[in-house]
Write a protein that holds these residues in place. Structure first.
Motif, PDB file in Angstrom:
ATOM      1  N   ASP A 315       0.815  -1.224   0.000  1.00 34.65           N
ATOM      2  CA  ASP A 315       0.000   0.000   0.000  1.00 34.65           C
ATOM      3  C   ASP A 315       0.846   1.271   0.000  1.00 34.65           C
ATOM      4  OD1 ASP A 315       0.940  -0.467   2.545  1.00 34.65           O
ATOM      5  OD2 ASP A 315      -0.960  -0.047   3.562  1.00 34.65           O
ATOM      6  N   MET A 316       2.125   1.153  -0.396  1.00 35.89           N
ATOM      7  CA  MET A 316       2.984   2.329  -0.540  1.00 35.89           C
ATOM      8  C   MET A 316       3.806   2.197  -1.808  1.00 35.89           C
ATOM      9  SD  MET A 316       4.486   3.427   3.197  1.00 35.89           S
ATOM     10  CE  MET A 316       4.938   5.072   2.600  1.00 35.89           C
ATOM     11  N   THR A 317       3.906   3.295  -2.556  1.00 39.04           N
ATOM     12  CA  THR A 317       4.718   3.290  -3.770  1.00 39.04           C
ATOM     13  C   THR A 317       6.164   3.629  -3.418  1.00 39.04           C
ATOM     14  OG1 THR A 317       4.234   5.627  -4.206  1.00 39.04           O
ATOM     15  CG2 THR A 317       2.746   3.994  -5.173  1.00 39.04           C
ATOM     16  N   ASP A 318       7.054   3.436  -4.379  1.00 37.08           N
ATOM     17  CA  ASP A 318       8.482   3.646  -4.142  1.00 37.08           C
ATOM     18  C   ASP A 318       8.832   5.103  -3.881  1.00 37.08           C
ATOM     19  OD1 ASP A 318       8.655   0.969  -4.646  1.00 37.08           O
ATOM     20  OD2 ASP A 318       9.463   1.176  -6.675  1.00 37.08           O
ATOM     21  N   ASN A 319       8.009   6.020  -4.386  1.00 35.98           N
ATOM     22  CA  ASN A 319       8.384   7.439  -4.304  1.00 35.98           C
ATOM     23  C   ASN A 319       7.587   8.213  -3.256  1.00 35.98           C
ATOM     24  OD1 ASN A 319       5.957   7.350  -5.581  1.00 35.98           O
ATOM     25  ND2 ASN A 319       6.534   8.590  -7.357  1.00 35.98           N
TER      26      ASN A 319
END
Length: 372
Positions: A315-319
């Motif tokens: 539930d979190m993107t890399d950026n």
């Protein structure tokens, strides 16, 4: 073979948990009818269990319209009124239900309803509200001493005043002796929460109240940091100008010291406001805790990870900006994953009181270890 209908199973379970008398069909005609008081109370109970309060209200109101003498409809309406903090209405509706109850089953449900209303309205009732709960529990127990809902909601009342030993006894009974899936699950969740509270060891009266909350405000976070976590040392004796929106706040001193710590996330905004009643998300919490840990440890130890290129969370993107902070908080015991199997961390979910204090305790251990 036909597949079972999940909504039907939930409906029956909710009916049995909340208003079992409404599940008993008094005549064959009502079984075939959908627009009956019993049907609407059952549907309202499902919505109440799912916290869909507007839908529950419509169902209970319709049940009352169809049968103004149907006690379970008033029980549901009374509970909803207390959840909305309309306490005089909640108590009046429960009194109506009491006068309309026509058998022991309904009388027990009315008494359980009173316990829920007393608990929901505890901030607006006088100091003897818990005595009312205890008296009502004794009355209900004389009618049905094995009622799991009676155990659960009495335990919840004790938990709300941090009488965790008594609360645990009631929740243990639900877990060990109830076959009701909903109440069994709720009791297990409550017992897990109690275990976390005991581990967090709130030392102040305000802290004991805050750890019970499913979310905390920036003001409450400040209180936990300063009074429970003893983090004022990060301010190094500095003081901060207090913004206008915290003047007169009960946690004014703690907010001032939290601002003076000089860590990102606890500062005032560009308009000079602190926003003391804003809820703290897990992302915001992690940002503050990671910054505090860096400041508290100084140059004595590098924090891992120093850089994060790939998110390990579904539930979190890399950026995302707070990814590094979330990882630091996680790896230093200041935050837990929400679901390890699903790899979720819940960055935008609110941080609960007990999770915040557990993380603050982990922060203190890390700092104390580095200074020893």
């Amino acid at each position: 073979m036909k597949r079972s209908q999940p909504w039907l199973v939930l409906t029956v379970l909710a009916c049995l948990v909340f208003f079992p008398s409404a599940c008993k069909h008094r005549d064959r005609t009502s079984q075939a009818e959908l627009d009956t008081p019993r049907h609407h109370v059952i549907a309202g109970s499902v919505f109440l269990q799912s916290e869909k309060y507007d839908s529950a209200l419509r169902e209970f109101q319709r049940a009352r319209e169809l049968d103004p003498a149907f006690a379970p409809a008033y029980i549901g309406l009374g509970i909803l009124a207390s959840l909305d903090q309309n306490c005089p209405s909640g108590l009046a509706l429960m009194q109506q239900a009491e006068s309309l109850a026509h058998n022991d089953d309904e009388r027990v449900q009315v008494l359980i309803g009173f316990i829920r209303v007393y608990s929901g309205c505890r901030e607006k009732l006088d100091a003897n509200w818990l005595s009312l709960v205890e008296k009502t529990y004794r009355q209900a127990r004389q009618i049905d001493s094995q009622n799991a809902a009676l155990w659960y909601y009495t335990g919840a009342a004790y938990k709300s005043v941090s009488d965790l030993d008594r609360a645990k006894e009631f929740f243990d009974d639900v877990r060990d002796y109830s076959n009701d899936p909903f109440l069994n699950k709720k009791a297990k969740e409550a017992l897990a929460h109690i275990k976390e509270i005991v581990e967090a060891k709130p030392a102040t009266e305000a802290g004991k109240k805050i750890v019970l909350k499913p979310f905390i405000t920036r003001a409450e976070f400040s209180y936990l940091l300063i009074q429970e976590g003893k983090a004022a040392f990060l301010a190094s004796g500095r003081t901060a100008a207090l913004p206008a929106d915290v003047k007169g706040h009960p946690y004014l001193e703690e907010i001032g010291l939290a601002i003076a710590m000089g860590v990102p996330g606890m500062e005032v905004d560009e308009k000079g406001a602190f926003r003391p009643e804003d809820k703290v998300t897990r992302c915001q919490y992690a940002g503050v805790m990671a910054a505090m840990l860096k400041k508290g440890l100084g140059e004595s130890r590098r924090l891992s990870p120093e850089t994060v290129e790939t998110s390990p969370f579904s539930d979190m993107t890399d950026n995302e900006d707070c990814l590094e902070s979330m990882m630091i908080a996680l790896q230093n015991g200041m935050l837990e994953s929400m679901d390890r199997r699903a790899k979720t961390i819940g960055p935008q979910q609110p941080i609960s009181g007990v999770d915040a204090l557990l993380g603050i305790r982990a922060f203190a251990r890390q700092v104390n270890k580095s200074g020893s």
